[in-house]
Design an enzyme around this catalytic site. Structure first.
Site, mmCIF file in Angstrom:
data_model
loop_
_atom_site.group_PDB
_atom_site.id
_atom_site.type_symbol
_atom_site.label_atom_id
_atom_site.label_comp_id
_atom_site.label_asym_id
_atom_site.label_seq_id
_atom_site.Cartn_x
_atom_site.Cartn_y
_atom_site.Cartn_z
ATOM 1 N N GLU A 1 0.820 -1.219 0.000
ATOM 2 C CA GLU A 1 0.000 0.000 0.000
ATOM 3 C C GLU A 1 0.857 1.276 0.000
ATOM 4 O OE1 GLU A 1 -4.092 -1.559 2.179
ATOM 5 O OE2 GLU A 1 -2.620 -0.465 3.389
ATOM 6 N N GLU B 1 -6.647 -7.866 -0.590
ATOM 7 C CA GLU B 1 -7.091 -7.763 0.801
ATOM 8 C C GLU B 1 -8.567 -7.390 0.858
ATOM 9 O OE1 GLU B 1 -4.950 -5.200 3.435
ATOM 10 O OE2 GLU B 1 -2.983 -5.787 2.673
#
Length: 681
Positions: free
Chosen positions: A150, A311
């Site tokens: 991320e 995710e």
């Protein structure tokens, strides 16, 4: 194909055995089997464990876990662990620490805490990636590489200032060109030496304005700093990518994106990802259409190729203001929503809940109780069994849409850095209004960049196309000339790629295509509105709709006036126009209309272009998406409602792959349930 090394929809997620004692490992592996977990993401935040000091590398725990997973038939998505540097690095090499928006040097802590232009960070992150790739290049468990995690966050340190000047020299060539691009003569900001240019933050050109939104004196430098920071982080990714590829050229590499994440230009990033992957974390009240749009945005980053759902949470999140549980059936339903829109994996953060720190209340397949006798585990195991049953039939199937929405990060930055006309204008929200109207009608949409090939689309929408990059206007003219239908809106065609106004009247380079001239832009208060009054409304469209926020005061220059404003001093001026251009047509929506207008108008526009919905009758809370592969169609019908509904399948019929039930005509679909219908031609 993403899943070539394990040909099924991958099922698993982030696993952090380095945070647990070894007796827990074997118990976790036992429960992975029960849940059908067949892929584990390892090593995401283990840099400190792997490298306790500058010279020492310790991979014993990772060796053992890779071997254990392989023995149990579980593949590995292997991360490089470089998303958070170790404490020793921050102490010994402070250049690795970021400087924040207010000019403060960070201390060690948090994550994504590394300056992307730090020589120290780049040196040691690349070395770590290289060592991991060399060590595990031949390990049979290795399926895919996961670089960092991320990516995000800007830095304003001296290293970044120096690198920014180099970036500007490469982009513009001369200081004179920079002055021209930024209109630096305004307020006497002319630069004479590169060293005079400093990063735009609260110490220079920017400040936190209304509702936390970044405001700036000079949009040009702020826009370029967004581009530069996105490129800087991308360079970090590319350095690790290259280090890995020299050892494992055939193993795909990715990093997990975050949907409409403003700080990074994912369309530019996607060119350097072998596979797009992203993390999906809607709230309980996030519109289903918004989540669908994010999936479609991620799919559109690589020309419609399938992506990884890297995710999601199996139950609840921990970082939102209100972290609601996913109701029974919702995790399964939202997992299939991702698959319906192009995902070839279903993965979670996390497989086991951490025992401490800020993510200890973030949901997991294995809860703190530590056994399989929980609702969440039961639902996870049921989904795992279904995905095993589906096998490889859906892998690499594509979503084929005839409608495109243009999404552009440069435009997003520029729109929301603008000093006017209204703080209420939010680029992604405006795009979602148009997307939601099509989603509600079960009409497939691709979300693509302005450089995408538009020739296969019957309808192209570009809400708030404020910035017109070089060549884009000509490409849109050719698209419409060849028979396409183009729609754009208020606050479009205003500036060039440097946020400099195109003189000669709005909408600038789009003026000929649209056949209008925009004289003024009225910004309404949140308490104000106007009305769109249609001159000859078509079937199913009302005479009048509410509009607001921004109202362009336009004049026709050949375009047909379809609707006019109903109130204020510009009552009777055009609010909706269409211009015939070659074999196609170009529409201009001069204001921000209420949702009902778009829900009524856009499906009729699709119908006129021969674009049909996937279901016979649209229903609130019922979503449809079609994936195709090898001449076969797989129609996903998802019921987001808690109650059952009767679904009209229209001309579609076939067999539900999950139950074996034959379906046609109208049929009842249970609440929070779905069908995957292998359609009959």
């Amino acid at each position: 194909m993403i899943n070539e090394r394990k040909p099924k929809i991958w099922y698993g997620g982030d696993y952090n055995p380095d945070q647990w004692e070894k007796p827990v490992w074997d118990e976790d592996l036992r429960m992975f089997k029960l849940a059908g977990i067949d892929v584990a993401t390892l090593n995401v935040f283990a840099w400190a464990n792997n490298q306790p000091d500058e010279q020492t590398y310790e991979f014993g725990w990772l060796d053992e876990m890779m071997d254990k997973l392989r023995a149990d038939g579980v593949g590995v998505c292997l991360a490089t662990s470089t998303a958070a540097h170790p404490a020793w690095m921050a102490r010994k090499y402070p250049d690795v620490l970021r400087v924040d928006f207010d000019g403060r040097k960070r201390k060690f802590g948090g994550r994504h805490n590394s300056c992307p232009n730090s020589p120290t960070y780049r040196k040691y992150s690349v070395r770590m990636a290289d060592k991991l790739a060399e060590r595990y290049k031949d390990h049979p468990a290795l399926l895919i590489w996961h670089i960092s995690n991320e990516y995000g966050g800007y830095c304003y340190c001296d290293n970044c200032a120096t690198a920014f000047r180099v970036w500007l020299q490469q982009r513009y060539g001369s200081i004179e060109a920079v002055n021209q691009a930024w209109n630096a003569s305004f307020w006497g900001h002319t630069f004479y030496e590169w060293e005079e240019i400093v990063p735009p933050n609260s110490l220079s050109e920017e400040w936190r304005g209304y509702n936390g939104r970044t405001a700036t004196n000079f949009q040009g430098i702020s826009l370029d700093y967004c581009r530069f920071q996105s490129d800087s982080l991308l360079d970090c990714y590319k350095l690790e990518y290259d280090a890995i590829k020299k050892h494992t050229p055939e193993v795909p590499i990715t990093t997990n994106l975050m949907g409409a994440y403003k700080e990074l230009d994912y369309q530019k990033w996607a060119k350097h990802l072998d596979v797009v992957s992203w993390d999906n974390y809607p709230s309980l009240d996030t519109p289903y259409s918004y989540t669908a749009m994010m999936h479609d945005l991620m799919r559109g980053l690589k020309d419609g190729l399938p992506f990884m759902l890297m995710e999601q949470t199996p139950s609840q999140q921990n970082w939102q203001p209100y972290n609601s549980l996913k109701r029974p059936g919702v995790m399964r339903l939202w997992s299939y929503q991702a698959v319906a829109r192009g995902a070839d994996t279903v993965m979670f953060f996390q497989l086991r809940r951490s025992v401490g720190a800020c993510e200890k209340y973030h949901g997991a397949v294995i809860e703190h109780v530590g056994h399989e006798h929980t609702r969440v585990f039961r639902e996870s195991a049921e989904l795992g069994a279904e995905l095993f049953k589906l096998g490889d039939c859906l892998l690499d199937a594509r979503v084929k849409a005839k409608v495109a929405i243009l999404f552009d990060w440069d435009n997003w930055w520029a729109v929301e850095l603008s000093s006017g006309p209204t703080v209420a204008l939010k680029y992604v929200e405006e795009l979602h209004k148009y997307y939601a109207a099509l989603y509600g009608a079960n009409i497939a949409v691709d979300v693509v960049g302005v450089d995408a090939d538009l020739s296969e689309y019957g309808l192209v929408l570009a809400p708030v196309m404020y910035m017109i990059k070089p060549g884009v206007a000509n490409r849109l003219e050719q698209y419409v000339q060849d028979g396409g239908t183009f729609v754009t809106t208020y606050f479009s065609g205003i500036v060039n790629e440097n946020d400099i106004v195109t003189l000669g009247g709005y909408p600038g380079e789009l003026r000929k295509l649209l056949g209008i001239w925009s004289e003024e832009i009225d910004a309404l208060l949140p308490s104000q509105n106007n009305r769109i009054r249609l001159n000859s409304p078509a079937h199913g469209i009302k005479n009048s709709y509410v509009c607001g926020m921004l109202c362009d005061l336009i004049h026709s220059e050949g375009a047909e006036v379809i609707a006019e404003y109903g109130e204020d001093f510009y009552q009777g001026m055009p609010a909706l126009t269409v211009n015939k251009f070659g074999n196609g047509q170009a529409w201009y929506v001069a204001t921000s209309p209420e949702a009902a207008f778009l829900q009524d108008w856009l499906p009729s526009l699709c119908a006129a272009s021969g674009i049909e919905p996937l279901l016979g009758v649209a229903q609130q809370g019922v979503e449809a998406s079609l994936r195709e592969k090898d001449g076969e169609g797989y129609l996903f019908v998802l019921n987001h409602n808690a109650n059952s509904v009767v679904v009209d399948l229209g001309q579609q019929s076939g067999t539900d792959m999950l139950t074996g039930r034959a379906l046609s005509g109208s049929a009842e679909l249970a609440g929070r349930d779905l069908w995957i219908i292998k359609t009959v031609k």
